[in-house]
Design a protein around this motif. Sequence first.
Motif, short mmCIF file in Angstrom:
data_model
loop_
_atom_site.label_atom_id
_atom_site.label_comp_id
_atom_site.label_asym_id
_atom_site.label_seq_id
_atom_site.Cartn_x
_atom_site.Cartn_y
_atom_site.Cartn_z
N VAL A 1 -8.29 9.23 -8.84
CA VAL A 1 -8.51 8.87 -7.43
C VAL A 1 -7.75 7.58 -7.14
N VAL A 2 -7.00 7.57 -6.03
CA VAL A 2 -6.35 6.33 -5.60
C VAL A 2 -7.39 5.48 -4.89
N LEU A 3 -7.61 4.28 -5.37
CA LEU A 3 -8.64 3.40 -4.82
C LEU A 3 -8.20 2.86 -3.46
N PRO A 4 -9.18 2.46 -2.62
CA PRO A 4 -8.86 2.14 -1.22
C PRO A 4 -8.00 0.90 -1.01
N ARG A 5 -8.04 -0.04 -1.94
CA ARG A 5 -7.26 -1.26 -1.73
C ARG A 5 -6.17 -1.41 -2.78
N ALA A 6 -5.04 -1.90 -2.34
CA ALA A 6 -3.93 -2.16 -3.25
C ALA A 6 -4.15 -3.52 -3.92
N ILE A 7 -3.56 -3.66 -5.12
CA ILE A 7 -3.77 -4.86 -5.94
C ILE A 7 -2.48 -5.69 -5.95
N PRO A 8 -2.49 -6.88 -5.35
CA PRO A 8 -1.27 -7.69 -5.32
C PRO A 8 -0.66 -7.86 -6.71
N PHE A 9 0.65 -7.65 -6.78
CA PHE A 9 1.49 -7.85 -7.97
C PHE A 9 1.36 -6.75 -9.05
N GLN B 1 17.78 12.36 0.57
CA GLN B 1 17.58 13.81 0.68
C GLN B 1 16.12 14.23 0.59
N GLY B 2 15.26 13.33 0.20
CA GLY B 2 13.84 13.69 0.09
C GLY B 2 13.00 12.47 -0.25
N PHE B 3 11.69 12.69 -0.26
CA PHE B 3 10.74 11.62 -0.55
C PHE B 3 9.53 12.22 -1.24
N TYR B 4 9.04 11.53 -2.25
CA TYR B 4 7.84 11.99 -2.95
C TYR B 4 6.90 10.81 -3.13
N LYS B 5 5.65 10.99 -2.73
CA LYS B 5 4.64 9.94 -2.87
C LYS B 5 3.71 10.30 -4.03
N GLY B 6 3.80 9.57 -5.12
CA GLY B 6 2.91 9.77 -6.25
C GLY B 6 1.65 8.95 -6.08
N LYS B 7 0.83 8.92 -7.12
CA LYS B 7 -0.40 8.13 -7.03
C LYS B 7 -0.08 6.65 -6.81
N VAL B 8 0.91 6.16 -7.54
CA VAL B 8 1.21 4.73 -7.42
C VAL B 8 2.67 4.44 -7.08
N LYS C 1 0.84 -1.20 0.00
CA LYS C 1 0.00 0.00 0.00
C LYS C 1 0.88 1.25 0.00
N GLU C 2 1.94 1.22 0.80
CA GLU C 2 2.87 2.34 0.84
C GLU C 2 4.17 1.88 1.49
N THR C 3 5.22 2.66 1.27
CA THR C 3 6.49 2.39 1.95
C THR C 3 6.92 3.67 2.67
N GLN C 4 7.66 3.49 3.76
CA GLN C 4 8.15 4.64 4.53
C GLN C 4 9.56 4.34 5.02
N PHE C 5 10.45 4.13 4.07
CA PHE C 5 11.83 3.81 4.42
C PHE C 5 12.62 5.10 4.70
N ASN C 6 13.75 4.91 5.34
CA ASN C 6 14.66 6.04 5.59
C ASN C 6 16.08 5.54 5.35
N PHE C 7 16.64 5.91 4.19
CA PHE C 7 17.93 5.36 3.78
C PHE C 7 19.07 6.34 4.06
N PRO C 8 20.27 5.81 4.31
CA PRO C 8 21.43 6.70 4.47
C PRO C 8 21.64 7.54 3.21
N GLY C 9 21.85 8.84 3.39
CA GLY C 9 22.09 9.72 2.25
C GLY C 9 20.83 10.20 1.55
N SER D 1 4.51 0.75 -6.06
CA SER D 1 3.59 0.16 -5.09
C SER D 1 2.47 -0.57 -5.83
N ASP D 2 1.59 -1.17 -5.05
CA ASP D 2 0.43 -1.86 -5.64
C ASP D 2 -0.83 -0.99 -5.59
N ARG D 3 -0.64 0.32 -5.28
CA ARG D 3 -1.79 1.23 -5.33
C ARG D 3 -2.31 1.30 -6.76
#
Length: 313
Positions: free
Chosen positions: A46-54, A16-23, A6-14, A38-40
Amino acid sequence: MPKAIKETQFNFPGQQGFYKGKVRDVYIFEKELVVVASDRISAFDVVLPRAIPFKGQVLNQIAAKFLESTSDLVPNWVSSVPDPNVTIGKKCEPFKVEMVIRGYLAGHAAREYKAGKRSLCGVALAEGLKENDKLPEPIITPTTKADEGHDEDISREDILAKGIVSESDYVQLESYTRALFQRGQEMAAEKGLILVDTKYEFGKFGEKIYLIDEIHTPDSSRYFYADKYEENQAQGLPQKQLSKEFVRQWLISNGFQGKEGQQVPEMDDEIVESISDRYIELFEKITGEKFIKADTTNIQERIEKSILAELNQ
């Protein structure tokens, strides 16, 4: 049911920023981007409420295949694909136009034509065309890349007059666009498909132009099935499409078109599974390859480990 991203929230060394698009989730570094597909799923903006596996794996791997198979024509941004859902590549400065190319009078072009317009983005269209007719030759109909709101049609003349892209760069973008579309049509024909229209995005890394983003996926392109095309045109029938149109049709049949006050219909396990199956079908038809499902047991951990391993090389 397999797990989905559905989403990721990683924090990697180095990082500098993060952007969440529709998918897609984009991790920004000094000179490179890490893009997690992602599977969004979105429809009607409109981003639909459930993610689609694969789904993310399908789009990421189709894009990777087509970027690799066109790299002899146009340099692209990709440096590695360390995970089925991840692409890492150059942090290019995007041009503020999308290069849309059309071989047929379909979609937006057909709607404009039906409304009486005989020019699209400064390109003249002949009289007497029917929806889905093949055009005498492919036409380039660029759009602006809006930071907010919808992209808008723009002509080559306006792009140059407004200084959005320099003339020398724009000539190169047009040349790349035509070469990519021809290759895409040839590859589609081998699979019994017609690549109807598509869009390409380009950016600069230093002084060099690169192809960026995904290409020739069902989310960025329109495909028809070739075997019935002539017959359907002769009889005035709709063309059978290979795209995510089936998702839009399911939403429409359940009273949702993204309009104010409308509720997204409930997505039960059955519809989620059916959409997942259709995306896998799309992959196999477009690529001609068997889809191999990635392990979804610890999907977030798998993705994070693969990115860290690549960054640490």
